[in-house]
Design a protein around this motif. Structure first.
Motif, PDB file in Angstrom:
ATOM      1  N   THR A 616     -17.532 -33.552 -10.758  1.00  0.00           N
ATOM      2  CA  THR A 616     -18.629 -32.792  -9.999  1.00  0.00           C
ATOM      3  C   THR A 616     -18.125 -32.790  -8.392  1.00  0.00           C
ATOM      4  OG1 THR A 616     -20.429 -33.454 -11.308  1.00  0.00           O
ATOM      5  CG2 THR A 616     -20.977 -32.584  -9.073  1.00  0.00           C
ATOM      6  N   TYR A 617     -18.031 -31.426  -8.052  1.00  0.00           N
ATOM      7  CA  TYR A 617     -17.784 -31.307  -6.619  1.00  0.00           C
ATOM      8  C   TYR A 617     -18.592 -30.401  -6.087  1.00  0.00           C
ATOM      9  CZ  TYR A 617     -14.633 -29.963  -2.620  1.00  0.00           C
ATOM     10  OH  TYR A 617     -14.208 -29.500  -1.270  1.00  0.00           O
ATOM     11  N   ASN A 618     -19.278 -30.815  -4.916  1.00  0.00           N
ATOM     12  CA  ASN A 618     -20.085 -29.815  -4.152  1.00  0.00           C
ATOM     13  C   ASN A 618     -21.397 -29.271  -5.245  1.00  0.00           C
ATOM     14  OD1 ASN A 618     -19.230 -30.194  -1.812  1.00  0.00           O
ATOM     15  ND2 ASN A 618     -17.499 -28.269  -1.620  1.00  0.00           N
ATOM     16  N   GLY A 619     -21.690 -30.069  -6.125  1.00  0.00           N
ATOM     17  CA  GLY A 619     -22.682 -29.742  -6.990  1.00  0.00           C
ATOM     18  C   GLY A 619     -22.455 -28.889  -8.258  1.00  0.00           C
ATOM     19  N   LYS A 620     -21.046 -28.572  -8.415  1.00  0.00           N
ATOM     20  CA  LYS A 620     -20.543 -27.981  -9.501  1.00  0.00           C
ATOM     21  C   LYS A 620     -19.458 -28.690  -9.986  1.00  0.00           C
ATOM     22  CE  LYS A 620     -19.987 -24.185  -7.082  1.00  0.00           C
ATOM     23  NZ  LYS A 620     -19.395 -22.801  -6.616  1.00  0.00           N
ATOM     24  N   PRO A 621     -19.139 -28.198 -11.147  1.00  0.00           N
ATOM     25  CA  PRO A 621     -17.911 -28.903 -11.944  1.00  0.00           C
ATOM     26  C   PRO A 621     -16.589 -28.404 -10.916  1.00  0.00           C
ATOM     27  CG  PRO A 621     -19.009 -27.971 -13.672  1.00  0.00           C
ATOM     28  CD  PRO A 621     -19.656 -27.517 -12.333  1.00  0.00           C
ATOM     29  N   LEU A 622     -15.687 -29.534 -10.799  1.00  0.00           N
ATOM     30  CA  LEU A 622     -14.657 -29.169  -9.864  1.00  0.00           C
ATOM     31  C   LEU A 622     -13.551 -28.200 -10.544  1.00  0.00           C
ATOM     32  CD1 LEU A 622     -12.710 -30.004  -7.532  1.00  0.00           C
ATOM     33  CD2 LEU A 622     -11.752 -31.760  -9.118  1.00  0.00           C
ATOM     34  N   ILE A 623     -13.703 -27.830 -11.706  1.00  0.00           N
ATOM     35  CA  ILE A 623     -13.119 -26.643 -12.236  1.00  0.00           C
ATOM     36  C   ILE A 623     -13.497 -25.084 -11.624  1.00  0.00           C
ATOM     37  CG2 ILE A 623     -14.108 -26.107 -14.638  1.00  0.00           C
ATOM     38  CD1 ILE A 623     -11.207 -26.464 -15.784  1.00  0.00           C
TER      39      ILE A 623
END
Length: 735
Positions: A616-623
């Protein structure tokens, strides 16, 4: 598999090449640049040869040829720096005739005759009403997308040329003030136009490949002629190695574009992303190629009387009229990971083929089923790419099913399969993460015994290799020698009874702790030049006087240092003639130099994609992050390039074509990109990638460590660059 153009395509290439050699000479390119960047006489000649109707369907009055045929033309356009918007016109002609009504018949006829020029706008004019266009300075009309419509803009006959980087016929067009006619409306019409833009990307990619190749060849030729410090500058690795890198990447760019065309025809899921990646790679490679090539000329490269500067400027000017090429990787990322759908062009007939074939698929399935049968959870848990993943039971089972050396003759336990089939089988080994190292070294030793060994040696050792009862390690390198294998100091002395005594040490004898034999290079005559007094032996590792000491690497891998103290071996273990080790070694190194790490690269980017979906990155999947998508796409692109280079080497070997160090190109490129991508993907997925936990994180972690050895063993990248420089570019020998 087929990397060869058809007879018709070769004839067409020769026809266009001959014409452009004359009509797009550097003198004519210079003359066009002094006016408006356009050569009207050359343009009329191309039209007369039928260039602009190549991609127009036959039923609409064109030649109905495919994108590969147009690519043949575009490579020559790039090679000769043709002065005019050729790719744009090829696309415009197809779009115009597909959508036009009878009222545009006169314009179409003029376009085909070369008397009028129609170009395209790359971006939607609804959001970009002002755009720079290739051919904008001389075009009579422009085809553009405007929201849900495709419009034909008629341009006034005014002076639009302005000085620019390469003095090409680009211009900025204000569509708000241009007269427009509707060519088509709705999704179908827009799709036709968008397909044209995608086709332009492919054609421009090939043109840039042709441009870059010519620049590097010019630099190589100059490097053979220019003398510095009493020898050609091409004999210095500082000159030859960068050019070797570039010719490899140029070849890769050409063939990865061919792959995109092939995969569009085959309906491969990520073909749209491949289009974006192809243009990005060829544009970036061309830019680096012309910079290095100009640098090779030194100060003379800056002089306008030298042609190299013409290539330098156009390598940037041609693709940048589209915009920042780095955004193409964002586009590729969206197409791979965000569901963006590309409007794929109808590429027509594609004679090239990158598929391994039905036999390869069938046998790969057979091996896959066998692995699924014999690999228990416990065995899968011990799997490792190195000798440490070896299991004798699995090895024996594979031998019984003739899968250890499938390309060997049936009498030697093989299946006599073609190299394409073997390549597919190696993909199955990689899929299951099962080590092929013991098989690779044993195959090399077994081949040497079969070629150079006596009957007694074949009976004792080769039969055990074939049955899976013996594996082998390699004893080339020594402490202090590294890649200079001919500097071996391990001494073999023949005794009165004809046997041999071996004394010395070997380094990096991976697998010696579990192998039964070692292929050893020894010095048998110290009084002659170092490459002449060498003899090869196959030495039983249970012989008295051998000590195997472990050397542990940070890759979770054990290799070994081995020591030989008065080791006695019979003369039957000798390979080849006494002091004839170089001949035996040459055959061995020919088998070792090549291959690649594309399967490891593919596994790595797939693991990284899986991990990015979990993080998770900034509340969303990193992808879902744009930067992550670009970096994942780049790793995938590098893998694809390695694969097409490897397939080219495979095809050349099967067909007997001239081999210009294609194996070393594959190994060097794939190992270097494996290493750089492993660093980047470790960064991208940090801090999770720091963990060695089971799953994708642990695999990315291991890939980073694994990659560091790949530029060293099997021939260092530096050795391979020298081979490429000499064989692919004709540069002097460098050592």
């Amino acid at each position: 598999m087929n990397f060869e153009l058809s007879d018709d395509q070769r004839m067409m290439r020769d026809s266009f090449a001959g014409f452009l050699d004359e009509m797009s000479s550097m003198e004519r390119v210079r003359a066009a640049a002094e006016k408006n960047g356009f050569d009207a006489e050359m343009w009329a000649g191309l039209a007369e040869l039928g260039a602009f109707c190549l991609r127009v369907p036959e039923e609409l009055g064109g030649l109905g040829l495919g994108v590969m045929d147009a690519a043949v033309l575009m490579e020559e356009v790039g090679r000769t720096l043709a002065s005019g918007p050729v790719a744009e016109t090829l696309v415009s002609a197809r779009v115009l005739m597909t959508l036009a009504s009878d009222s545009q018949a006169e314009l179409y006829e003029a376009l085909m005759a070369g008397s009028k020029i129609v170009t395209i706008a790359y971006h939607d004019v609804a959001s970009q009403p002002k755009q720079w266009l290739a051919g904008g300075a001389v075009a009579n009309a422009v085809i553009a997308k405007n929201g849900n419509s495709v419009l034909l803009y008629t341009l006034p006959e005014t002076e639009r040329f302005e000085e620019n980087l390469a003095a090409t016929c680009i211009a900025e067009i204000d569509f708000a003030s241009a007269e427009a006619t509707v060519l088509g409306e709705g999704p179908e019409a827009v799709a036709v136009f968008e397909q044209g833009v995608e086709e332009w990307k492919l054609l421009m990619a090939v043109a840039l490949s042709g441009l870059a190749r010519t620049a590097v060849e010019m630099a190589a030729e100059y490097a053979c002629e220019r003398i510095a410090f009493d020898k050609p500058i091409g004999a210095y690795q500082a000159i030859s190695h960068p050019l070797a890198d570039l010719i490899t990447e140029i070849d890769g760019g050409k063939y990865v574009t061919w792959k995109a065309i092939h995969d569009i025809a085959k309906g491969v899921a990520d073909a749209g992303a491949q289009i974006s990646m192809s243009l990005y790679w060829n544009a970036d490679t061309a830019a680096r190629a012309v910079t290095q090539s100009l640098h090779t000329f030194g100060g003379y490269g800056l002089a306008t009387e030298y042609d190299i500067h013409l290539y330098n400027l156009r390598a940037k000017a041609w693709p940048l009229v589209f915009g920042d090429i780095n955004r193409l990787m964002e586009e590729a990322g969206r197409r791979l990971f965000a569901g963006e759908v590309a409007a794929l062009p109808d590429v027509g007939e594609v004679g090239i083929d990158f598929d391994l074939g039905e036999e390869a698929d069938a046998m790969a399935k057979e091996l896959d089923d066998l692995f699924n049968e014999i690999l228990t959870p416990e065995l899968r848990a011990k799997a490792h790419y190195s000798f440490d993943g070896f299991d004798r039971g699995v090895h024996k089972k594979l031998a019984e099913n003739r899968f250890l050396f499938p390309d060997w003759p049936k009498e030697l336990g093989g299946r006599e399969v073609e190299p394409y089939v073997k390549s597919a089988l190696m993909g199955v080994w990689e899929k299951h993460g099962w080590t092929s190292h013991p098989v690779g070294t044993s195959m090399l030793v077994g081949t040497m015994i079969d070629k150079c060994g006596n009957d007694e040696l074949k009976q004792e050792v080769l039969t055990k290799i074939v049955s899976g009862d013996a594996i082998c390690s390699l004893g080339y390198s020594e402490p202090g020698c590294g890649s200079d294998v001919f500097a071996a100091k391990t001494k073999a002395t023949q005794l009165e009874d004809g046997s041999w005594q071996i004394d010395g040490a070997k380094m990096w004898t991976s697998g010696a702790n579990i192998a039964q034999y070692v292929l050893m290079l020894t010095r048998t005559n110290p009084d002659v030049p170092k490459h002449k007094g060498l003899t090869m032996f196959v030495v039983p590792l249970d012989s008295p006087g051998i000590e195997v000491q472990p050397v542990f690497t940070f890759q979770d891998e054990r290799t070994n240092a081995t020591f030989y103290d008065a080791v006695r071996v019979s003369d039957k273990y000798r390979l080849g003639e006494v002091n004839g080790g170089v001949k035996v070694m040459a055959a061995a190194l020919a088998l070792e130099h090549g291959g690649g790490f594309m399967k490891a690269q593919r596994a790595m980017f797939e693991d990284a994609e899986e991990l990015c979906a979990e993080i998770t990155y900034n509340g969303k999947p990193l992808i879902e992050d744009v930067d992550a998508q670009k970096r994942l796409a780049r790793a995938r692109l590098h893998t694809y390039i390695g694969e097409v280079l490897g397939n080219r080497a495979l095809w050349v070997g099967v067909t007997g074509r001239e081999n210009k160090a294609y194996g070393p190109m594959t190994k060097m490129f794939s190992s270097e990109k494996f290493q750089s991508d492993s660093r980047d993907l470790l960064d991208l997925t940090a801090p999770y990638s720091l963990s060695k936990r089971e799953g994708a994180a642990g695999e990315v972690n291991l890939a980073y460590r694994h990659a560091h050895g790949t530029t060293i063993y099997g021939g260092t990248s530096e050795v391979h660059r020298s081979m490429i420089a000499e064989r692919a570019l004709g540069l002097p020998r460098t050592r």
